[in-house]
Write a protein that holds these residues in place. Structure first.
Motif, PDB file in Angstrom:
ATOM      1  N   LEU A 151      -3.554   0.511  10.846  1.00 22.24           N
ATOM      2  CA  LEU A 151      -3.946   1.731  11.396  1.00 22.24           C
ATOM      3  C   LEU A 151      -2.735   2.613  11.906  1.00 22.24           C
ATOM      4  O   LEU A 151      -2.762   3.931  11.796  1.00 22.24           O
ATOM      5  CB  LEU A 151      -5.294   1.830  12.287  1.00 22.24           C
ATOM      6  CG  LEU A 151      -6.480   1.105  11.765  1.00 22.24           C
ATOM      7  CD1 LEU A 151      -7.673   0.909  12.753  1.00 22.24           C
ATOM      8  CD2 LEU A 151      -7.108   2.254  10.823  1.00 22.24           C
TER       9      LEU A 151
ATOM     10  N   ARG B 280      -5.073  -5.237  11.217  1.00 21.34           N
ATOM     11  CA  ARG B 280      -6.108  -4.028  11.081  1.00 21.34           C
ATOM     12  C   ARG B 280      -5.211  -2.940  11.869  1.00 21.34           C
ATOM     13  O   ARG B 280      -4.952  -1.801  11.600  1.00 21.34           O
ATOM     14  CB  ARG B 280      -7.340  -4.284  11.333  1.00 21.34           C
ATOM     15  CG  ARG B 280      -8.235  -3.172  11.265  1.00 21.34           C
ATOM     16  CD  ARG B 280      -9.589  -3.552  11.828  1.00 21.34           C
ATOM     17  NE  ARG B 280     -10.283  -4.429  10.551  1.00 21.34           N
ATOM     18  CZ  ARG B 280     -10.734  -5.638  10.693  1.00 21.34           C
ATOM     19  NH1 ARG B 280     -10.614  -6.307  11.856  1.00 21.34           N
ATOM     20  NH2 ARG B 280     -11.298  -6.120   9.834  1.00 21.34           N
TER      21      ARG B 280
ATOM     22  N   SER C  84       0.782  -1.303   0.039  1.00 16.78           N
ATOM     23  CA  SER C  84      -0.029   0.191   0.021  1.00 16.78           C
ATOM     24  C   SER C  84       0.873   1.155   0.234  1.00 16.78           C
ATOM     25  O   SER C  84       0.575   2.095  -0.771  1.00 16.78           O
ATOM     26  CB  SER C  84      -0.771   0.029   1.137  1.00 16.78           C
ATOM     27  OG  SER C  84      -1.732   1.337   1.293  1.00 16.78           O
TER      28      SER C  84
ATOM     29  N   GLY D 140      -1.068   4.252   9.534  1.00 13.78           N
ATOM     30  CA  GLY D 140      -2.078   5.351   8.599  1.00 13.78           C
ATOM     31  C   GLY D 140      -2.670   4.433   7.259  1.00 13.78           C
ATOM     32  O   GLY D 140      -3.041   5.341   6.516  1.00 13.78           O
ATOM     33  N   GLU D 141      -2.683   3.285   7.223  1.00 14.21           N
ATOM     34  CA  GLU D 141      -3.223   2.418   6.140  1.00 14.21           C
ATOM     35  C   GLU D 141      -4.488   2.223   6.410  1.00 14.21           C
ATOM     36  O   GLU D 141      -4.936   1.189   7.246  1.00 14.21           O
ATOM     37  CB  GLU D 141      -2.316   1.188   5.757  1.00 14.21           C
ATOM     38  CG  GLU D 141      -0.749   1.769   5.419  1.00 14.21           C
ATOM     39  CD  GLU D 141      -0.671   2.510   4.299  1.00 14.21           C
ATOM     40  OE1 GLU D 141      -1.700   2.412   3.278  1.00 14.21           O
ATOM     41  OE2 GLU D 141       0.310   3.364   4.056  1.00 14.21           O
ATOM     42  N   THR D 142      -5.490   2.845   5.855  1.00 16.72           N
ATOM     43  CA  THR D 142      -6.858   2.558   5.960  1.00 16.72           C
ATOM     44  C   THR D 142      -7.473   2.049   4.678  1.00 16.72           C
ATOM     45  O   THR D 142      -8.730   1.838   4.965  1.00 16.72           O
ATOM     46  CB  THR D 142      -7.763   3.932   6.131  1.00 16.72           C
ATOM     47  OG1 THR D 142      -7.395   4.749   5.228  1.00 16.72           O
ATOM     48  CG2 THR D 142      -6.928   4.533   7.644  1.00 16.72           C
ATOM     49  N   SER D 143      -6.914   1.858   3.794  1.00 15.03           N
ATOM     50  CA  SER D 143      -7.792   1.549   2.390  1.00 15.03           C
ATOM     51  C   SER D 143      -7.411  -0.082   2.447  1.00 15.03           C
ATOM     52  O   SER D 143      -8.266  -0.620   1.555  1.00 15.03           O
ATOM     53  CB  SER D 143      -6.861   1.981   1.157  1.00 15.03           C
ATOM     54  OG  SER D 143      -5.632   1.747   1.116  1.00 15.03           O
TER      55      SER D 143
ATOM     56  N   LYS E  52      -8.316  -3.744   2.778  1.00 15.44           N
ATOM     57  CA  LYS E  52      -9.726  -4.415   3.299  1.00 15.44           C
ATOM     58  C   LYS E  52      -8.998  -5.786   4.171  1.00 15.44           C
ATOM     59  O   LYS E  52      -8.160  -6.529   3.686  1.00 15.44           O
ATOM     60  CB  LYS E  52     -10.559  -5.131   2.383  1.00 15.44           C
ATOM     61  CG  LYS E  52     -11.136  -3.740   1.549  1.00 15.44           C
ATOM     62  CD  LYS E  52     -12.045  -4.209   0.591  1.00 15.44           C
ATOM     63  CE  LYS E  52     -12.170  -3.243  -0.590  1.00 15.44           C
ATOM     64  NZ  LYS E  52     -11.215  -3.105  -1.526  1.00 15.44           N
TER      65      LYS E  52
END
Length: 131
Positions: free
Chosen positions: A47, A43, A22, A50-53, A55
């Motif tokens: 976070l 998860r 990412s 800073g990786e929120t994209s 799934k």
């Protein structure tokens, strides 16, 4: 191009591979692991970075494909090793023997798998072993 292909990390564990991808600009990433605890950790680490994209999915590929499964790329960095060491059987066959068909079920017809294995070869079951 590969960076936008629908990609999953099978047995993603702590998610670090997906986080790195990412950060390198790859999108459409999903981490899959049968362990809810691993997905929770992945998860949280994502976070923190800073990786929120990305799934995340808790699932067991040996329980069958899901609606919407059609991955362009399946990444596996050690999951097959763990599967190969298992003596669990499904319908009289080892998990390793079922692995190729399970991967085929979740891949698009023109998709591919990137498989990294490091397990001692003498300990692995062949994916063509019938159990």
């Amino acid at each position: 191009s590969f960076p936008t292909r629908r990609s999953s990390d099978l047995g993603c564990g702590n998610g670090h591979l997906l986080i790195l991808l990412s950060k390198a600009g790859y999108t459409n990433l999903t981490g899959i692991d049968y362990s809810e605890a691993s997905i929770d950790v992945a998860r949280a680490i994502a976070l923190k970075h800073g990786e929120t994209s990305i799934k995340w999915e808790v699932r067991d590929i040996f329980k069958g494909a899901r609606e919407g499964d059609a991955w362009d790329v399946v990444l596996d960095k050690g999951t097959f090793d763990g599967i190969s060491l298992s003596d669990e059987l499904i319908e009289g066959k080892t998990l390793a023997a079922h692995y190729p068909s399970r991967i085929s079920e979740i891949l698009r017809p023109d998709g591919g798998i990137f498989l990294i294995t490091s397990c001692e070869p003498s300990l692995r079951m062949s994916p063509v072993d019938t159990g």
